[in-house]
Scaffold this motif. Sequence first.
Motif, short mmCIF file in Angstrom:
data_model
loop_
_atom_site.label_atom_id
_atom_site.label_comp_id
_atom_site.label_asym_id
_atom_site.label_seq_id
_atom_site.Cartn_x
_atom_site.Cartn_y
_atom_site.Cartn_z
N ALA A 195 15.51 62.09 11.06
CA ALA A 195 15.47 60.69 10.60
C ALA A 195 16.59 59.86 11.21
CB ALA A 195 15.56 60.65 9.08
N GLY A 196 17.58 60.52 11.81
CA GLY A 196 18.64 59.75 12.48
C GLY A 196 20.05 60.05 12.04
N ALA A 197 20.23 60.93 11.05
CA ALA A 197 21.59 61.27 10.62
C ALA A 197 22.32 62.02 11.73
CB ALA A 197 21.56 62.09 9.35
N ASP A 198 23.59 61.72 11.89
CA ASP A 198 24.43 62.45 12.84
C ASP A 198 25.11 63.64 12.20
OD1 ASP A 198 24.33 60.56 15.26
OD2 ASP A 198 24.92 59.21 13.64
N SER A 199 25.25 63.59 10.89
CA SER A 199 25.98 64.62 10.16
C SER A 199 25.43 64.69 8.74
CB SER A 199 27.47 64.27 10.14
OG SER A 199 28.21 65.15 9.30
N ILE A 200 25.55 65.86 8.12
CA ILE A 200 25.13 66.02 6.73
C ILE A 200 26.31 66.53 5.92
CG2 ILE A 200 23.64 67.25 5.12
CD1 ILE A 200 21.54 67.43 7.30
N ALA A 201 26.72 65.77 4.92
CA ALA A 201 27.77 66.20 4.01
C ALA A 201 27.14 67.01 2.88
CB ALA A 201 28.52 65.00 3.46
N VAL A 202 27.72 68.16 2.61
CA VAL A 202 27.12 69.12 1.67
C VAL A 202 28.16 69.50 0.62
CG1 VAL A 202 26.10 71.41 1.45
CG2 VAL A 202 25.61 70.02 3.48
N VAL A 203 27.73 69.50 -0.62
CA VAL A 203 28.62 69.93 -1.69
C VAL A 203 28.03 71.15 -2.40
CG1 VAL A 203 29.95 69.21 -3.72
CG2 VAL A 203 29.33 67.52 -1.99
N SER A 204 27.09 70.91 -3.31
CA SER A 204 26.59 71.99 -4.16
C SER A 204 25.83 73.06 -3.40
CB SER A 204 25.72 71.42 -5.28
OG SER A 204 24.59 70.75 -4.75
N ASP A 205 25.21 72.72 -2.28
CA ASP A 205 24.45 73.73 -1.54
C ASP A 205 25.37 74.82 -1.00
OD1 ASP A 205 21.82 74.58 -0.69
OD2 ASP A 205 22.45 74.18 1.37
N VAL A 206 26.65 74.54 -0.94
CA VAL A 206 27.64 75.56 -0.58
C VAL A 206 28.38 76.04 -1.82
CG1 VAL A 206 29.82 75.97 0.62
CG2 VAL A 206 27.96 74.82 1.80
N THR A 207 29.01 75.14 -2.55
CA THR A 207 29.93 75.55 -3.61
C THR A 207 29.22 76.17 -4.81
OG1 THR A 207 29.92 73.34 -4.61
CG2 THR A 207 31.61 73.79 -2.94
N GLN A 208 27.94 75.86 -5.01
CA GLN A 208 27.21 76.42 -6.14
C GLN A 208 26.20 77.47 -5.69
OE1 GLN A 208 25.64 73.33 -8.69
NE2 GLN A 208 27.62 72.34 -8.91
N ASN A 209 26.28 77.87 -4.43
CA ASN A 209 25.36 78.88 -3.92
C ASN A 209 25.80 80.27 -4.36
OD1 ASN A 209 24.22 80.78 -1.63
ND2 ASN A 209 23.05 78.87 -1.55
N ALA A 210 24.85 81.16 -4.57
CA ALA A 210 25.18 82.52 -5.00
C ALA A 210 25.95 83.29 -3.93
CB ALA A 210 23.90 83.27 -5.36
N ASP A 211 25.72 82.93 -2.67
CA ASP A 211 26.43 83.57 -1.55
C ASP A 211 26.90 82.48 -0.60
OD1 ASP A 211 27.40 85.07 0.54
OD2 ASP A 211 25.68 86.41 0.66
N PRO A 212 28.00 81.81 -0.94
CA PRO A 212 28.44 80.66 -0.15
C PRO A 212 28.69 80.98 1.31
CG PRO A 212 29.62 80.72 -2.24
CD PRO A 212 28.87 82.02 -2.12
N ASP A 213 29.28 82.14 1.60
CA ASP A 213 29.58 82.47 2.99
C ASP A 213 28.30 82.58 3.82
OD1 ASP A 213 32.10 82.59 1.96
OD2 ASP A 213 32.56 84.61 2.68
N ALA A 214 27.29 83.23 3.27
CA ALA A 214 26.02 83.34 3.98
C ALA A 214 25.38 81.97 4.17
CB ALA A 214 25.08 84.27 3.22
N ARG A 215 25.50 81.13 3.16
CA ARG A 215 24.91 79.79 3.27
C ARG A 215 25.61 78.98 4.36
NH1 ARG A 215 19.87 78.10 2.05
NH2 ARG A 215 19.81 76.10 0.98
N VAL A 216 26.94 79.08 4.42
CA VAL A 216 27.69 78.38 5.46
C VAL A 216 27.27 78.87 6.84
CG1 VAL A 216 29.99 78.12 6.48
CG2 VAL A 216 29.67 77.81 4.02
N ARG A 217 27.14 80.18 7.00
CA ARG A 217 26.73 80.72 8.29
C ARG A 217 25.33 80.22 8.66
NH1 ARG A 217 29.01 85.58 5.94
NH2 ARG A 217 31.11 85.93 6.80
#
Length: 217
Positions: A185-207
């Motif tokens: 849609a045109g975004a250059d970047s995506i800022a993410v909060v809960s999809d990382v910090t509230q994920n059951a496996d944050p490290d895997a989600r970041v990777r």
Amino acid sequence: MPYPDRDAYPDRHAYPDRFYPVVDSVAWVARLAALGVGTVQLRAKNLDDAGALQIVTDALAATAGTNTKLVVNDYWRAAIVAGAKHLHLGQEDLADLVDADLKAIRDAGLTLGISTHDDEELATALRANPDYIALGPIFPTTLKSMRFAPQGIPKITEWKKRVGDIPLVAIGGIKLEQAAAIFAAGADSIAVVSDVTQNADPDARVRAWLGQNAEAA
């Protein structure tokens, strides 16, 4: 008074990274830096001057020797004193500044990102000649009470046309599975909060985020 030209800051063209997590502690900053995240925002609220300076100093120490760019939310005085290079302001933060404050921020070499939620806020942000514009919330978010309705993906395309070559950051309730559509849609970047910090496996989600963005780059 005119604000300094964004082109005086050559690294803005690679900033912020496509994956842009926002966290509230030094521990999270250190964890993300160790995982190879390129841009991390530290958003810790309700600190006094001493507390703000301490957390910014500690976060910068946590990113030292890594490729992580630390973005300080709100505490611009602490960012200047601690030697930070990147700053993010909300509309309320921006409204509290006078021209001399904005000049001090730029004179210190800080890049400046600004949150926006509607047309009036976009106009206000553009007058400050920002290094990026954040638009949100794209989707509903439960992290904090929002007085603005979700923007939806089509608004990203509309605003990207309006901001031109200024990087546009999408934020608010975004998950990895929606990233491709957000970028399309045109975004250059995506800022993410809960999809990382509230994920059951944050490290895997970041990777997974880092892998998705590498494929899309």
